[in-house]
Design an enzyme around this catalytic site. Structure first.
Site, PDB file in Angstrom:
ATOM      1  N   GLN A 131     -15.486  61.434   3.613  1.00 56.10           N
ATOM      2  CA  GLN A 131     -15.235  60.317   3.892  1.00 56.10           C
ATOM      3  C   GLN A 131     -13.359  60.380   3.390  1.00 56.10           C
ATOM      4  O   GLN A 131     -12.497  60.010   4.121  1.00 56.10           O
ATOM      5  CB  GLN A 131     -15.391  58.992   4.887  1.00 56.10           C
ATOM      6  CG  GLN A 131     -14.852  57.788   3.050  1.00 56.10           C
ATOM      7  CD  GLN A 131     -16.139  56.854   3.735  1.00 56.10           C
ATOM      8  OE1 GLN A 131     -17.024  56.029   3.620  1.00 56.10           O
ATOM      9  NE2 GLN A 131     -14.848  55.716   3.575  1.00 56.10           N
ATOM     10  N   CYS A 137     -16.481  55.161   7.355  1.00 51.18           N
ATOM     11  CA  CYS A 137     -17.275  55.001   7.415  1.00 51.18           C
ATOM     12  C   CYS A 137     -18.571  54.945   8.548  1.00 51.18           C
ATOM     13  O   CYS A 137     -19.180  55.443   9.354  1.00 51.18           O
ATOM     14  CB  CYS A 137     -17.878  54.089   6.562  1.00 51.18           C
ATOM     15  SG  CYS A 137     -17.850  52.454   6.728  1.00 51.18           S
ATOM     16  N   HIS A 271     -19.740  48.622   5.091  1.00 49.48           N
ATOM     17  CA  HIS A 271     -19.944  49.527   4.767  1.00 49.48           C
ATOM     18  C   HIS A 271     -21.083  50.852   5.770  1.00 49.48           C
ATOM     19  O   HIS A 271     -22.409  50.270   5.555  1.00 49.48           O
ATOM     20  CB  HIS A 271     -20.301  50.310   3.557  1.00 49.48           C
ATOM     21  CG  HIS A 271     -20.597  51.624   3.375  1.00 49.48           C
ATOM     22  ND1 HIS A 271     -18.711  52.471   3.546  1.00 49.48           N
ATOM     23  CD2 HIS A 271     -20.771  52.691   2.133  1.00 49.48           C
ATOM     24  CE1 HIS A 271     -19.392  53.982   3.096  1.00 49.48           C
ATOM     25  NE2 HIS A 271     -20.690  53.859   2.749  1.00 49.48           N
ATOM     26  N   ASN A 291     -24.986  58.222   2.452  1.00 54.14           N
ATOM     27  CA  ASN A 291     -23.647  57.768   2.603  1.00 54.14           C
ATOM     28  C   ASN A 291     -22.869  59.108   3.266  1.00 54.14           C
ATOM     29  O   ASN A 291     -23.056  60.230   2.903  1.00 54.14           O
ATOM     30  CB  ASN A 291     -23.748  58.055   1.046  1.00 54.14           C
ATOM     31  CG  ASN A 291     -22.015  56.227   0.580  1.00 54.14           C
ATOM     32  OD1 ASN A 291     -21.618  56.343   1.588  1.00 54.14           O
ATOM     33  ND2 ASN A 291     -22.131  56.191   0.042  1.00 54.14           N
TER      34      ASN A 291
END
Length: 328
Positions: A131, A137, A271, A291
């Site tokens: 990102q 996110c 997140h 992630n």
């Protein structure tokens, strides 16, 4: 026999006598690996001093890890030249939100579930993305869940465009581009407007004008998962990758592998990530989490978060998944 013992002894002596890298060597390799450049000598010196301090902390942490006192290890990541305050600012820029608009997914509690699930092995997870310096996110969590459902229901893995969501799923849907957003609001947008593929609408890590032209997939509906880890386990095992929100803390800055438990987590979900499986490592149950900080962070971009540990970092508190269809 004595000869073999002597050979082993000499090998150990050779390993022990191998000189360690200097901090200057570590610094040079860090800059090369992560393509770090600094505008001035003063900034370079500042970053070197931060790197040196963090490197020392990593070594101390790993001494405890190898002594069996901490389950996860640390290493050099793209964030090792950041202060903890800078990293805290980065993770808290996400401002993850959630508005309850989906349907409830009811936990059955009577399913026989496997002890190990990894949807990467079924081709339902795209490559790890990054990102960058953008609090987006939420968009990566949303696209990951849609991509997984597309593979499982339509038979094809398609990398979808986060930039499409950042530019287009904006104020009307309660999102703020690089300043945070709502994963389920992203599902609403894709239900109403569809979403393009990554290669058609590439990521630039900043919000711009909406340029969507050719929608590839649509969401038909989405479901909330009940707020407990057993329900999340069932949802992951039976439905595919699940969008979740977690509390990311500064302890993730230099995470490099192993089962991660964070006793500093509270209730500040900040997140958006993607649960793509679960398992057990060294007798420690974990969630396998994709992630959006690039493949050079963590375990090739993944986090193993402690499972069945009092909903650590609120992993089961904001879980949802969509259903999808081809372009209409």
């Amino acid at each position: 026999m004595k000869k073999n013992i002597w050979i082993v002894f000499l090998s150990l002596m050779s390993v022990e006598s191998t000189p360690k890298k200097s901090i200057q060597q570590e610094w040079y390799e860090f800059q090369t690996k992560f393509r770090k450049t600094y505008m001035t000598y003063e900034d370079s010196d500042k970053r070197f001093n931060i790197f040196r301090e963090n490197f020392g902390k990593i070594q101390l942490h790993n001494q405890l890890h190898f002594a069996g006192r901490i389950d996860h290890k640390q290493g050099i990541t793209p964030f090792t030249d950041w202060t903890s305050e800078e990293f805290s600012g980065f993770i808290n820029d996400n401002k993850l939100k959630l508005k309850k608009r989906g349907e409830k997914h009811y936990f059955k509690n009577n399913s026989i579930l496997p002890e190990f699930v990894d949807w990467r092995l079924q081709g339902a997870v795209s490559e790890v993305k990054d990102q960058g310096h953008c609090g987006s996110c939420w968009s990566f969590s949303a696209t990951g869940a849609i991509e997984g459902q597309a593979k499982l229901s339509l038979g094809k893995l398609i990398s979808l465009s986060e930039q499409n969501l950042i530019d287009c799923a904006t104020e009307d849907y309660g999102n703020l581009g690089c300043n945070g957003g709502d994963t389920n609001a992203a599902f609403d947008y894709v239900r109403d407007n569809g979403i393009e593929e990554e290669y058609e609408y590439p990521y630039v890590a900043k919000q711009g004008k909406c340029l969507q032209k050719n929608a590839k997939l649509y969401v038909t509906r989405y479901y909330f998962v009940e707020k407990n880890e057993e329900a999340l386990k069932e949802a992951v095992a039976l439905n595919g990758p699940i969008s979740v929100g977690i509390e990311a803390t500064v302890n993730l800055q230099n995470y490099a592998g192993g089962v991660y438990f964070d006793d500093t987590c509270t209730y500040n979900i900040n997140h958006g990530v993607l649960v793509v499986g679960y398992g057990i490592e060294n007798e420690r149950p974990y969630w396998l989490i994709k992630n959006s900080w690039g493949s050079s962070w963590g375990e090739q971009g993944y986090l193993k978060l402690a499972r069945n540990q009092y909903n650590n970092c609120q992993v089961a508190s904001m879980a949802s998944f969509p259903l999808v269809k081809n372009e209409s």
